[in-house]
Design a protein around this motif. Structure first.
Motif, PDB file in Angstrom:
ATOM      1  N   ILE A  35       0.162  -1.270  -0.136  1.00  0.00           N
ATOM      2  CA  ILE A  35      -0.285   0.167  -0.216  1.00  0.00           C
ATOM      3  C   ILE A  35       0.982   1.438   0.108  1.00  0.00           C
ATOM      4  N   THR A  36       2.039   1.194   0.934  1.00  0.00           N
ATOM      5  CA  THR A  36       2.686   1.866   0.913  1.00  0.00           C
ATOM      6  C   THR A  36       4.312   1.619   0.621  1.00  0.00           C
ATOM      7  N   ALA A  37       5.118   1.964   0.236  1.00  0.00           N
ATOM      8  CA  ALA A  37       7.056   0.891  -0.251  1.00  0.00           C
ATOM      9  C   ALA A  37       7.460   1.983  -0.173  1.00  0.00           C
ATOM     10  N   LYS A  80      15.817  -0.485  -9.153  1.00  0.00           N
ATOM     11  CA  LYS A  80      15.831  -1.462  -8.246  1.00  0.00           C
ATOM     12  C   LYS A  80      14.399  -1.725  -8.948  1.00  0.00           C
ATOM     13  N   LEU A  81      14.022  -2.871  -8.558  1.00  0.00           N
ATOM     14  CA  LEU A  81      12.571  -3.700  -9.289  1.00  0.00           C
ATOM     15  C   LEU A  81      11.648  -4.307  -7.958  1.00  0.00           C
ATOM     16  N   GLN A  82      10.906  -3.419  -8.173  1.00  0.00           N
ATOM     17  CA  GLN A  82       9.863  -3.215  -6.840  1.00  0.00           C
ATOM     18  C   GLN A  82       8.669  -3.637  -7.452  1.00  0.00           C
ATOM     19  N   ALA A  83       8.475  -4.959  -6.790  1.00  0.00           N
ATOM     20  CA  ALA A  83       7.047  -5.810  -7.144  1.00  0.00           C
ATOM     21  C   ALA A  83       5.728  -4.751  -6.763  1.00  0.00           C
ATOM     22  N   LEU A  84       4.829  -4.906  -7.488  1.00  0.00           N
ATOM     23  CA  LEU A  84       3.609  -4.612  -7.853  1.00  0.00           C
ATOM     24  C   LEU A  84       2.457  -5.659  -7.952  1.00  0.00           C
ATOM     25  N   LEU A  95       8.918  -7.635   3.691  1.00  0.00           N
ATOM     26  CA  LEU A  95       8.377  -6.830   3.266  1.00  0.00           C
ATOM     27  C   LEU A  95       8.239  -4.891   2.515  1.00  0.00           C
ATOM     28  N   GLY A  96      10.048  -5.140   2.145  1.00  0.00           N
ATOM     29  CA  GLY A  96      10.293  -3.384   1.422  1.00  0.00           C
ATOM     30  C   GLY A  96      11.262  -3.437   1.793  1.00  0.00           C
ATOM     31  N   ILE A  97      11.767  -2.727   1.814  1.00  0.00           N
ATOM     32  CA  ILE A  97      13.285  -1.926   2.298  1.00  0.00           C
ATOM     33  C   ILE A  97      12.879  -0.035   2.984  1.00  0.00           C
TER      34      ILE A  97
END
Length: 1312
Positions: free
Chosen positions: A557-559, A565-569, A658-660
């Motif tokens: 929802i927020t990242a 860098k690839l971000q999975a959506l 969870l992300g960076i």
């Protein structure tokens, strides 16, 4: 005179015959009157004629005449006044022609056998008595004359008994008198007494005689008193005869009906103008409806009574009477008949019928109308009248007792705009005598309607979109319009008052679907109903699947993202979706293609986004991304936004699945539950980057059951059969809410239940007890006391939720549909509902009483006049809440002090309505009542408002008079509103002084410990003083904690426990000090070791308070009555837990006061056995001074504290209590430490040491900061001093002194 003339004429005629004609021998009877001057010659003359030798012949004028016999027939004796008394000789009788004229002579002798004489006028010319024959006077068949006479004596029951002596005597005497009096009546036979009746004494008797006229009977009546003893007191004017069989009574017509004119005729053979008519015993007088006519001839009388427009009240017996009366006799001829006036009823007729004008069958063979009565009447006639907008006539006919009317139906006379109108056909029947009746037969004419339906869309519509269907009819006078959906073999009736809007001018019904779901797909049939006649039209709408925005799960929802860098959506929907959507991700207006895969119960679409910084190491703004679904008809829906926050290189502290993110950064992830049938839950989880790992900062995920309830509620409100399905859903909602009580302690779940209640409250539902109970029980579970803290947290996150809950209950009660014209009474733990339905019979006030489990009451009253202004079948519903008012936002200066009451009317009113409510005060000490209502604002928020309401305070009640309807309660000002500022300032200032003094006290005790504990008495004294100071210091610190926790329940419970424990410890250490002093003074020769004294002191000082505190919390906490509702202190109103502090304190104060008195006496009057040295005596004196000063102060302090509990106590008590109570630390420092000369000497001694002098400058500031841990006295030594651990001093005798301390508290908060 007439008789005399007749005699002379007869004589002359015979004389002429004799002289003139030559007849054969004829026998004649000649009446010869012989007059005597002396009545004494009467007997000799009678003897003379009797002794004549007859026959005797004689020639008179050449006519041979023979006298065959000479008889005396009639004897008349003079009576004076030109009258004579005449009687017939034996064998002779009066001629029948004069029988009615015979009047008995007044000089009637009492001799029984004397012949009857009758009065004759002089001169008397006959007729004379004739030989007695069958037709002579008195020779016919005797008649019975029924008569009565009254005796003016008292009636006794013996006269009813024919065997009694009195009856026999009366009968014999009266019959004798009657027989003597009536014996001269022509043809008299016998007079017989038949009975006696009350009314004085009424004698009924019969007189048998051949004939008797009125005058003859009247004349005979005069003689009755002469033959009767005067003791009978016969009333001579009471002789009466009633004749009932000689009057002819005729009634016309024979069959009498209401409205007829009737004629009643009476005829009799006497001449009397004295005629009276009676109806049921009442005399009939002439009026506008009654007329009486009388006609009298020589021998007859005739009377006619005519009554017009008779009613059933004219039924009954009618009697006519003809009356001849004189002084001694009343003769009445009467006749009686009963008549019955019947209503002219139509017993059978054609019932109201419906006719379809354009029906071929009706046009060919029209209906036959008829009316019939219960009998055939020859003069009966009938007519038909037509009245109505449709002028269809017919042909009338009459058969027997019925009239008929054959209608000629013509469609041209029945246009569509007149369909449903009523034409009245009236049949009228007439009897011919004035009575008539009628019957209305209502014929409703219908015309088949032409119905059309149009749609705001073509054929397809996507889920979540809105559409309208408009149905019109050319017939405006319809009864109802209905909508239904046919989908394959399933038919759903649309029962949605909020989405169907119908009108009659023009005839139109609009179905508005705000949020289409697949349940709305199918063929829509719109039907206009006119009684049995239905006219329909249909249209097909296909709802194409499309995800709803709120049902699209986004991850993340927020990242945070990095350059290159690839971000999975990912976005997911329910895997059960059958539609093949075209899905793309959009990032900054750039569309990205997606892949698709199934994950559990979710169908997920994903892509990888590669972020490129516009400028190296620049602070780029966040990016917004969303996924877009497009269905097969081209409609699209966009998900909520995904926020992507760029991070410059080298700043990542947290990473992983969870992300960076940087240190302290927050990201938001969705809630997923793989075991959830829907695949995911509403809500999200917020993580914070802390020490290189992601930590959950906030979890707003709904529990699976509550999440499913929310999804079902959203589906239900958009369901065409919402009303039918709502009762079952409310049952499930109540059951699942009860099972999820622990989950409801989370704000997200609590808020979801409020949202659910808000959704379903807009659906009308039948007011069945089970349905209403399920709704209110759900509300009850989320507003009970255990949820107060959750509400406080929820109101901080979503301030309007409590207001929305109240609005939901109001809306639900307003939409309740009566069942059997009633609203049931429903009672849950904290909510009560009751109401009425307004009908035409509502003739009373609306008054309802509610009582909570805390015995708080409220009454609502709406006057009858106001009720009459409400529309028929509208409802008035009232709901009373015990706890809901507590969760609504309120000003601290004004508190809800009663129940909360909601009253709603089901139909909107433009005008105001007067309502009176009587609230019982919850806290009678509060002041300044205000009648307020909850004024709903934008977004379902609101606040308390007093507009339109007037309060009246009556004792412990407040009466609120308002001019509108909504949710009402009373707000009142607490005493704190005007006291709190001064007391708070005194309390917290005193606490600061007290804490500082206690710290100084502990420092001083630590510094001078080895100098002041050189004997047992001093040693124990300073152990007590040091523990009193430590206990009071800890209690004061815990008290300060209460100011910062805002009555949070779990923390408040802990704080209250420790405040209670340490304040009790202060008093029990003071008791230890007093008991040791008492022991040293009283038991002089008994020595106890220092260790034993310490054990006793510590058991009292900490053991007893701990036991009391634990027992108190164990007893009251399970019932949730341990602490007060507004402050962190022991409860008083609900459990009296405060007594667990007050009673020990008062007992200790009393004991120490007693010990103080003993100390004073001992010092002033020492005994011989006292063996204290000077040093110990000084210690005892010091202890006595401390106890003598501290104990009264402590006692007075809590005396003022108890005074503050009393309602309406003076403010001076509150101020004194706050002042004395907050300065206990200062009292201990001054009276327990500084006042001690040994401590003063020890401090001076230390000041004289060089080591002390060299370190004075360094230690001053250190002592102020950490007095118990000074360099000279490390912590271990201070702790030893506190526990009394030293073995260097042994004093054989000492006198303990008591030093006590008062707890420091905010007076109003803790005691009131």
């Amino acid at each position: 005179m007439l008789e005399e003339e007749h005699f002379h004429w007869e004589w002359q005629r015979q004389k002429r015959n004799v002289l003139t004609f030559d007849f054969p021998a004829v026998e004649y009877t000649v009446d010869i009157e012989v007059s005597l001057t002396d009545s004494s010659f009467l007997v000799p003359i009678k003897e003379y004629f009797k002794n004549l030798n007859l026959p005797v012949s004689a020639n008179v004028s050449d006519v041979e005449m023979t006298i065959s016999s000479v008889n005396v027939t009639t004897v008349c004796l003079p009576t004076g006044e030109n009258k004579s008394c005449c009687s017939c000789e034996s064998g002779y009788a009066w001629p029948r022609a004069v029988c009615g004229d015979l009047i008995t002579c007044p000089s009637l002798s009492l001799a029984h056998k004397q012949s009857c004489g009758y009065i004759k006028q002089l001169p008397f010319y006959g007729p004379y008595c004739e030989p007695q024959m069958g037709d002579s006077c008195g020779m016919g068949e005797p008649l019975v004359i029924n008569m009565s006479v009254r005796l003016d004596t008292v009636f006794t029951n013996d006269l009813n008994d024919s065997s009694s002596e009195l009856y026999k005597k009366y009968k014999a005497d009266l019959e004798k008198a009657f027989n003597e009096s009536y014996r001269c009546l022509p043809g008299f036979v016998l007079a017989t007494v038949t009975s006696f009746r009350p009314g004085s004494v009424s004698v009924n008797y019969e007189v048998k005689a051949a004939s008797a006229t009125f005058k003859q009977i009247e004349n005979s009546n005069r003689f009755v008193p002469q033959f009767l003893d005067t003791t009978y007191r016969l009333v001579p004017t009471s002789f009466t005869t009633e004749i009932t069989n000689q009057t002819n009574f005729i009634v016309s017509p024979v069959d009498i009906f209401e409205g007829d004119t009737i004629t009643l005729i009476c005829e009799t053979n006497i001449a009397s103008e004295n005629v009276t008519w009676y109806h049921s015993g009442q005399i009939i007088s002439s009026s506008n409806r009654h007329s009486v006519m009388i006609k009298v001839t020589h021998s007859t009388s005739r009377t006619v009574l005519k009554i017009t427009e008779v009613t059933t009240m004219d039924s009954g017996s009618y009697m006519c009477t003809f009356t001849n009366s004189s002084l001694y006799y009343k003769l009445i001829y009467k006749a009686m008949k009963a008549i019955d006036v019947s209503p002219l009823h139509i017993i059978s007729h054609l019932n109201d019928i419906d006719v379809t004008c354009d029906s071929p069958e009706m046009q060919t063979n029209g209906p036959l109308l008829f009316c019939c009565i219960d009998r055939q009447l020859p003069p009966l006639t009938g007519d038909w009248k037509v009245n109505g907008p449709v002028n269809i006539t017919g042909v009338s006919s009459f058969t027997g007792n019925c009239t008929e009317y054959k209608l000629k139906v013509n469609a041209l006379l029945c246009p569509p705009e007149k369909s449903g109108t009523v034409t009245t056909y009236t049949c009228e029947l007439h009897t011919g005598h004035g009575a008539s009746t009628s019957q209305n037969i209502r014929v409703t004419y219908f015309r088949t309607a032409h119905v059309t339906i149009t749609s705001s869309i073509k054929t397809f519509v996507s889920v979540g979109r809105s559409f309208n269907l408009t149905c019109t009819s050319d017939v405006s006078n319809y009864d109802s319009v209905s909508w239904e959906i046919q989908d394959r073999n399933n038919t759903k009736i649309i029962d949605c008052a909020m989405c169907i809007n119908s009108s009659k001018l023009p005839a139109k019904s609009v179905l508005s679907v705000r949020t289409a779901t697949e349940d709305w797909s199918g063929t829509y049939i719109c039907t206009f109903s006119q009684k049995y006649l239905n006219s329909s039209a249909n249209v097909t709408v296909t709802v194409v699947p499309l995800p709803l925005k709120q049902n699209i799960l986004l991850d993340p929802i927020t990242a945070f993202i990095q350059n290159n860098k690839l971000q999975a959506l990912k976005c997911c929907i329910d895997a059960k979706a059958s539609e093949n959507y075209n899905v793309t991700f959009v990032v900054q207006q750039n569309e990205l293609q997606v892949g698709k895969k199934k994950e559990g119960n979710l169908l997920c679409y994903y892509t990888m986004y590669n972020y490129t910084e516009p400028k190296p190491d620049s602070n780029a703004p966040p990016l917004q991304a969303y996924c877009k679904f497009v269905n097969r008809i081209g409609d699209e829906v966009k998900s909520n936004n995904i926020t992507l926050k760029p991070i410059s290189g080298g700043k990542v502290h947290c990473s992983g699945s969870l992300g960076i993110g940087e240190e302290g950064a927050k990201i938001t992830k969705p809630c997923t539950e793989l075991n959830n049938a829907d695949g995911f839950n509403r809500g999200n989880v917020t993580y914070v980057c802390s020490s290189t790992s992601w930590v959950v900062a906030r979890n707003d995920c709904l529990s699976v059951p509550i999440n499913n309830l929310l999804l079902n509620a959203e589906s239900l409100v958009n369901n065409p059969e919402a009303r039918a399905d709502l009762p079952e859903y409310l049952e499930e909602l109540q059951r699942k809410s009860a099972e999820e009580q622990s989950a409801l302690n989370e704000t997200a779940n609590l808020g979801a239940i409020v949202t659910i209640l808000d959704l379903v409250s807009s659906i009308p539902v039948d007011a069945k007890t089970a349905t209403v109970t399920n709704f209110l029980s759900t509300v009850d579970m989320i507003v009970n006391d255990s949820k107060i803290e959750t509400w406080e947290a929820l109101d901080m996150q979503q301030p309007h939720k409590s207001s929305l809950l109240l609005l939901s209950v109001e809306r639900f009660s307003e939409h309740l549909q009566p069942v059997n014209n009633t609203i049931p009474f429903v009672n849950t733990n904290t909510i009560q509902l009751d109401g009425i339905v307004v009908t035409e019979n509502s003739k009373a006030d609306y008054s309802k009483n509610f009582t909570s489990k805390e015995n708080l009451t409220v009454n609502v009253l709406i006057g009858e006049a106001e009720i009459q202004t409400l529309p028929q079948n509208s409802t008035i519903v009232s709901v009373a809440y015990s706890t809901l008012g507590r969760i609504l936002p309120q000003n601290k200066s004004m508190l809800v002090n009663g129940l909360l009451l909601t009253t709603t009317v089901s139909r909107n009113r433009s005008q105001s309505i007067s309502i009176n409510m009587t609230f019982a005060k919850k806290n009678t000490s509060l002041k300044d009542p205000q009648c307020v209502f909850w004024n709903f604002g934008p977004s379902s928020g609101g606040d308390w408002n007093s507009s339109g309401c007037t309060p009246t305070e009556v004792g412990s009640d407040v009466i609120c008079s308002c001019t509108h309807l909504t949710s009402f309660s009373i707000l009142m000002s607490p005493d704190e509103s005007h006291q709190g500022s001064a007391e708070d300032y005194i309390t917290y200032t005193g606490l600061a002084i007290s804490i500082f003094s206690l710290v100084v006290c502990i420092i001083i005790e630590s510094l001078v410990w080895k100098y002041v504990t050189n004997n047992t008495t001093s040693y124990i004294r300073h152990v007590c003083i040091l523990n009193i100071a430590m206990s009071l210091l800890l209690a004061d610190i815990w008290f300060l904690v209460t100011a910062s926790i805002h009555n949070k329940k779990p923390i408040c419970t802990v704080v209250t426990f420790f405040i209670h424990l340490f304040y009790l410890s202060v008093f029990f250490w003071m008791l230890s000090l007093g008991l040791i002093l008492f022991y040293r003074l009283v038991f002089i020769l008994h020595n106890t070791s220092k260790t034993a004294q310490k054990v006793v002191a510590f058991c009292l000082g900490y053991g007893c308070p701990f036991v009391i505190a634990v027992i108190t919390i164990a007893v009251t906490l399970p019932r949730d009555v341990y602490t007060r509702k507004k402050v962190c202190w022991l409860n008083w109103e609900d459990s009296n837990a405060l007594l667990a502090f007050v009673i020990p304190v008062l007992v200790i104060v009393a004991i120490n006061l007693f010990i103080t008195a003993v100390v004073i006496i001992k010092i002033l009057r020492p005994t011989i056995g006292d063996r204290t040295n000077k040093q110990e005596k000084n210690s005892l004196i010091q202890i006595g001074k401390s106890v003598a000063v501290l104990t009264p102060l402590l006692g007075l302090t809590w005396g003022f504290g108890l005074a503050t509990i009393i309602k309406s106590s003076s403010r001076a008590f509150h101020i004194l209590f706050a002042l004395l109570n907050s300065l206990q630390g200062l009292f201990i420092l001054v009276f327990g430490t500084l006042w001690d000369k040994k401590i003063q000497e020890a401090l001076l001694k230390r000041n004289s040491l060089s080591r002390w002098s060299s370190q004075q400058t360094k230690s001053t500031s250190l002592i102020l900061v950490t007095p118990m841990f000074s360099m000279s006295y490390p912590f271990s030594r201070t702790f030893n001093n506190l526990c009394g651990k030293t073995g260097k001093y042994r004093i054989s005798s000492s006198e303990p002194s008591t030093s006590s301390s008062e707890n420091t508290s905010k007076s109003y908060s803790l005691l009131n």
